[in-house]
Write a protein that holds these residues in place. Sequence first.
Motif, PDB file in Angstrom:
ATOM      1  N   LEU A   1      93.800 -66.188 -32.510  1.00  0.00           N
ATOM      2  CA  LEU A   1      93.835 -65.172 -33.555  1.00  0.00           C
ATOM      3  C   LEU A   1      94.192 -65.806 -34.898  1.00  0.00           C
ATOM      4  O   LEU A   1      93.564 -65.513 -35.931  1.00  0.00           O
ATOM      5  CB  LEU A   1      94.856 -64.085 -33.203  1.00  0.00           C
ATOM      6  CG  LEU A   1      95.193 -63.066 -34.310  1.00  0.00           C
ATOM      7  CD1 LEU A   1      93.943 -62.291 -34.714  1.00  0.00           C
ATOM      8  CD2 LEU A   1      96.286 -62.113 -33.845  1.00  0.00           C
TER       9      LEU A   1
ATOM     10  N   THR B   1      91.733 -66.248 -38.153  1.00  0.00           N
ATOM     11  CA  THR B   1      92.140 -65.691 -39.451  1.00  0.00           C
ATOM     12  C   THR B   1      92.111 -66.754 -40.536  1.00  0.00           C
ATOM     13  O   THR B   1      91.608 -66.529 -41.642  1.00  0.00           O
ATOM     14  CB  THR B   1      93.553 -65.093 -39.344  1.00  0.00           C
ATOM     15  OG1 THR B   1      93.572 -64.087 -38.320  1.00  0.00           O
ATOM     16  CG2 THR B   1      93.970 -64.463 -40.667  1.00  0.00           C
TER      17      THR B   1
ATOM     18  N   LYS C   1      95.593 -57.543 -41.870  1.00  0.00           N
ATOM     19  CA  LYS C   1      94.709 -57.138 -40.784  1.00  0.00           C
ATOM     20  C   LYS C   1      95.030 -57.898 -39.497  1.00  0.00           C
ATOM     21  O   LYS C   1      95.072 -57.318 -38.405  1.00  0.00           O
ATOM     22  CB  LYS C   1      93.250 -57.383 -41.186  1.00  0.00           C
ATOM     23  CG  LYS C   1      92.242 -56.923 -40.134  1.00  0.00           C
ATOM     24  CD  LYS C   1      90.816 -57.134 -40.619  1.00  0.00           C
ATOM     25  CE  LYS C   1      89.815 -56.676 -39.563  1.00  0.00           C
ATOM     26  NZ  LYS C   1      88.404 -56.890 -40.031  1.00  0.00           N
ATOM     27  N   ALA C   2      95.280 -59.221 -39.630  1.00  0.00           N
ATOM     28  CA  ALA C   2      95.597 -60.040 -38.459  1.00  0.00           C
ATOM     29  C   ALA C   2      96.924 -59.617 -37.834  1.00  0.00           C
ATOM     30  O   ALA C   2      97.068 -59.551 -36.606  1.00  0.00           O
ATOM     31  CB  ALA C   2      95.642 -61.516 -38.845  1.00  0.00           C
TER      32      ALA C   2
ATOM     33  N   LYS D   1      98.368 -56.660 -37.978  1.00  0.00           N
ATOM     34  CA  LYS D   1      98.186 -55.374 -37.307  1.00  0.00           C
ATOM     35  C   LYS D   1      97.451 -55.546 -35.984  1.00  0.00           C
ATOM     36  O   LYS D   1      97.768 -54.890 -34.985  1.00  0.00           O
ATOM     37  CB  LYS D   1      97.424 -54.412 -38.217  1.00  0.00           C
ATOM     38  CG  LYS D   1      98.229 -53.898 -39.398  1.00  0.00           C
ATOM     39  CD  LYS D   1      97.428 -52.900 -40.229  1.00  0.00           C
ATOM     40  CE  LYS D   1      98.283 -52.297 -41.331  1.00  0.00           C
ATOM     41  NZ  LYS D   1      97.516 -51.332 -42.167  1.00  0.00           N
ATOM     42  N   GLU D   2      96.466 -56.451 -35.979  1.00  0.00           N
ATOM     43  CA  GLU D   2      95.723 -56.713 -34.742  1.00  0.00           C
ATOM     44  C   GLU D   2      96.645 -57.275 -33.661  1.00  0.00           C
ATOM     45  O   GLU D   2      96.574 -56.880 -32.500  1.00  0.00           O
ATOM     46  CB  GLU D   2      94.577 -57.687 -35.024  1.00  0.00           C
ATOM     47  CG  GLU D   2      93.756 -58.019 -33.777  1.00  0.00           C
ATOM     48  CD  GLU D   2      92.617 -58.993 -34.050  1.00  0.00           C
ATOM     49  OE1 GLU D   2      92.075 -59.558 -33.079  1.00  0.00           O
ATOM     50  OE2 GLU D   2      92.278 -59.203 -35.244  1.00  0.00           O
TER      51      GLU D   2
ATOM     52  N   SER E   1      98.828 -54.570 -32.138  1.00  0.00           N
ATOM     53  CA  SER E   1      98.142 -53.499 -31.411  1.00  0.00           C
ATOM     54  C   SER E   1      97.298 -53.980 -30.231  1.00  0.00           C
ATOM     55  O   SER E   1      96.870 -53.173 -29.407  1.00  0.00           O
ATOM     56  CB  SER E   1      97.243 -52.718 -32.381  1.00  0.00           C
ATOM     57  OG  SER E   1      96.237 -53.547 -32.932  1.00  0.00           O
ATOM     58  N   ASP E   2      97.053 -55.288 -30.153  1.00  0.00           N
ATOM     59  CA  ASP E   2      96.171 -55.834 -29.113  1.00  0.00           C
ATOM     60  C   ASP E   2      96.850 -55.787 -27.736  1.00  0.00           C
ATOM     61  O   ASP E   2      97.770 -56.554 -27.448  1.00  0.00           O
ATOM     62  CB  ASP E   2      95.786 -57.273 -29.457  1.00  0.00           C
ATOM     63  CG  ASP E   2      94.655 -57.807 -28.584  1.00  0.00           C
ATOM     64  OD1 ASP E   2      94.448 -57.267 -27.479  1.00  0.00           O
ATOM     65  OD2 ASP E   2      93.991 -58.764 -29.009  1.00  0.00           O
TER      66      ASP E   2
ATOM     67  N   CYS F   1     104.418 -58.205 -38.240  1.00  0.00           N
ATOM     68  CA  CYS F   1     104.406 -57.925 -36.802  1.00  0.00           C
ATOM     69  C   CYS F   1     105.601 -58.568 -36.115  1.00  0.00           C
ATOM     70  O   CYS F   1     106.342 -57.901 -35.399  1.00  0.00           O
ATOM     71  CB  CYS F   1     103.107 -58.424 -36.176  1.00  0.00           C
ATOM     72  SG  CYS F   1     102.996 -58.101 -34.385  1.00  0.00           S
TER      73      CYS F   1
END
Length: 238
Positions: free
Chosen positions: A94, A98, A117-118, A120-121, A124-125, A209
Amino acid sequence: ILRNNFGTDKGTRASEFIKKIKNVKTTLDKENLNNKIEIFIRENKLDKKLANKQETTNNSLKVSSKKLDAEKSDDIFDKGYELAPNKQRKLAKLIARTKSKITDNTTQAKKKFIWIKASKELCSDQSISIFEESIDWVGYVDEVRANDDGSINFEVDIDIHGNEVQSRNLNSQFVEYVLDLKQGTVFNKGEFVKFSGFFQKGKKSENECLKTSGFDSNPELKNEGFLFNFTNIQKIEN
């Protein structure tokens, strides 16, 4: 670094560090700033190494985009990290994916949104489930520091992106064990270890995160010291 990267993002960051050196006052702030600068310097060395690897790959391999992605996935770690479990590999992929979206021509604002964006990913992944226990991750001991109050700072490098997992007050059950582990130097890696534990949640309002030990909360996932609660530490013999 400033001289060789004048006008680029790296040059700007180097300049910011120089300004902070002049203004930092407390001992704790000096230690934190020193850690940040060491990570920044190490990142530049690693970026050059990765760039050389990528150039070699591009010159020697002509494959489909799908196969190329697979090749890159196998090239996200240094020697030893081939033992990394799937969860650790997914995090590294990831981050690599990015970073590949950012160039010297990318604006600061766009870079920020790419990292948001990374971040948040990552949070949530479900295939990563970053806040569930991370089991049998591997890395090189970067620091074992005994403080005057008897607490132990313990840090382990986890990828080639300048990231570490860190405990600022290591669980007492591991203290005697880590005292014998050799930490890394500028020229040599520290002991290779397998470990388990939990990442701490970052500041959601700042799109962070994973909680870090740095001065401020931010969404970036490179050159960071992620706070980590160790549940197991074991040296891997060569």
